[in-house]
Design an enzyme around this catalytic site. Structure first.
Site: not given
Length: 484
Positions: A101, A197-198, A404, A456
């Protein structure tokens, strides 16, 4: 921006030794129950065994959910959901999965949209069995981290003002050791960390903390490797890759891309002070609002108000002088986030997962955007951690879904290139079920692979091939180089 030295977490482990009760299947029921030597029924592990999850398919493995308090004085508690491996759980490794996030739920995404055994079904009415769950290969532990994500919380309001990478790594590290007190048989198990992701920052930061503290035998965790999908890695290269990818995939014009190339220095914290640069990057983000940045070629969820937020992410980053990548909601099934929100905001579900008494509803959301907008501490690059872990012999695998736009394959290739690692096995296709799943290149200490046609959250798009890839990672084997 300045970064504080990472605090080292110290505490004494008190091993809980007890006899292990035998497990019996209760005829005609859908779930496992513990029976002690006297034959009475109990939940064990602090009552965290999940026994009545609404709509749960019939399974032959146990799963647990609940809280681990990571700070007694401040009342900080993290929510987890743990699934034993489908077979031979005593022999298989333990894998911690983290979503990013920052501010998004590993339970809402990883566990019940991607790689867990139960996937949220249409409109959040229930769950269905995932035939490609990663707990076929490992014992899977999903954690909602940091506090403020999902069901995780703190009773001290000022804690929410301190959220950042270091805070998250320290709380997750504390969580692990306290979780081992609940599940002592996993204390010396082979351990891996995975995420997307993060979590491309969370995962190596936690791995570094484990590696550094492993010098103390009482804190030792058998960390063997880390696995990251479409990971944020190096802010400057992540931004460069994002705008180059948008241009190369016809999302923005030649003129916009040229302005960015001429005016943006993504390695500078003053990037956004250049008006031409900031306006051109805003144009990229504006165009991505029209489609799903996480999956360029799939539909958006019409009527999804969460994805039409007009709050300017770029302006927030300019205000705090941060080059963090933007968070824009989306996903493969464009409405899956809504299904997850519906499911986890049911009283009966919350009671089954031990977060509610069944009478008082706890508000759950798949992403807490307040966390993203207030994130105070982020590393501009985790490549130095990569170098440290590679030198220590810890396995590092990175993969990218190639449709992505959020953390595109170009961003990851640029970041890995900056390491300057020697190539051990050159770029080549890898196969699954006689088809090219993507391409792979093996470096000294790092393996990088792509997933052809995946966005993603790769397992949503390519569930079978991602499970095969995960299995190869655990076994330290190269992805298949043969079509047959």
């Amino acid at each position: 921006m300045c970064f504080r030295p990472r605090a080292v977490v110290f505490f004494t482990l008190v091993l809980i030794v007890s006899s292990v009760p035998s497990l019996h299947r209760v005829t005609g029921e859908r779930h496992w129950r513990w029976r002690d030597e006297k034959g009475s029924s109990s939940l064990g592990n602090g009552g965290d065994l999940v026994t009545d999850l609404p709509g749960q398919p019939l399974v032959n493995f146990r799963h647990y959910a609940g809280y681990v308090t990571v700070n007694e004085n401040y009342g900080r508690a993290l929510f987890y959901w743990f699934y034993e491996a489908m077979s031979q759980p005593d022999e298989k490794p333990l894998v911690l999965w983290l979503n990013g996030g920052p501010g998004c739920s590993s339970v809402g995404y990883g566990a019940t949209q991607e790689i867990g055994p139960f996937i949220v079904d249409t409109d959040g009415r229930g769950i269905k069995f995932n035939n490609f769950s990663w707990n076929k290969e490992a014992n899977m532990l999903f954690l909602e981290s940091p506090i403020g994500v999902g069901f995780s919380y703190s009773n001290t309001s000022t804690d929410y003002d301190n959220l950042g990478d270091e805070f998250t790594a320290n709380d997750t590290y504390t969580f692990l050791h306290k979780w081992f007190l609940k599940f002592p048989s996993y204390r010396k198990r082979t351990f891996y960390i995975a995420g997307e992701s993060y979590a491309g920052k969370y995962v190596p930061e936690l791995a570094e903390l484990i590696y550094d503290n492993n010098k103390d035998p009482s804190l030792y965790i058998e960390l063997n490797g880390i696995l990251m999908g479409n990971p944020e890695t190096y802010d400057a290269e992540d931004w460069r890759g994002m705008v180059d990818y948008a241009w190369s995939h016809a999302v923005v014009s030649d003129e916009t891309h040229k302005i960015i190339a001429e005016t943006c220095d993504f390695k500078s914290n003053d990037t956004w002070s250049n008006e031409d640069c900031s306006e051109a990057v805003d144009e990229v983000l504006k165009q991505y609002k029209e489609i799903d940045i996480f999956s360029l070629y799939t539909p958006v969820c019409i009527g999804d108000t969460a994805s039409s937020d007009d709050k300017s992410v770029l302006k927030v980053m300019m205000k705090r002088k941060s080059n963090m990548m933007p968070r824009i909601l989306g996903g493969f099934d464009p409405c899956l986030d809504g299904y997850a929100n519906a499911f986890y905001n049911r009283l009966d579900v919350q009671k089954a997962l031990h977060v509610s008494d069944g009478h008082h509803l706890r508000n759950w959301s798949i992403c807490n955007m307040d966390i993203f907008y207030s994130w105070a501490d982020t590393k501009a690059s985790v490549l130095p951690i990569y170098q440290k872990l590679i030198a220590a012999g810890i396995r590092i695998w990175v993969y990218s879904g190639d449709t992505d736009g959020r953390v595109p394959v170009l961003s990851t290739r640029y970041s890995i290139s900056a390491l300057g690692l020697p190539i051990i096995k050159a770029w080549r296709p890898w196969y699954h079920e006689k088809q090219v799943s993507g391409w792979v290149q093996e470096y000294e200490g790092l393996t990088f692979a792509t997933f052809r046609g995946a966005g993603h959250a790769v397992p949503c798009f390519k569930p079978s091939s991602s499970l095969a890839f995960f299995s190869a990672f655990l076994h330290g084997e190269s992805p298949s180089s043969s079509r047959y």
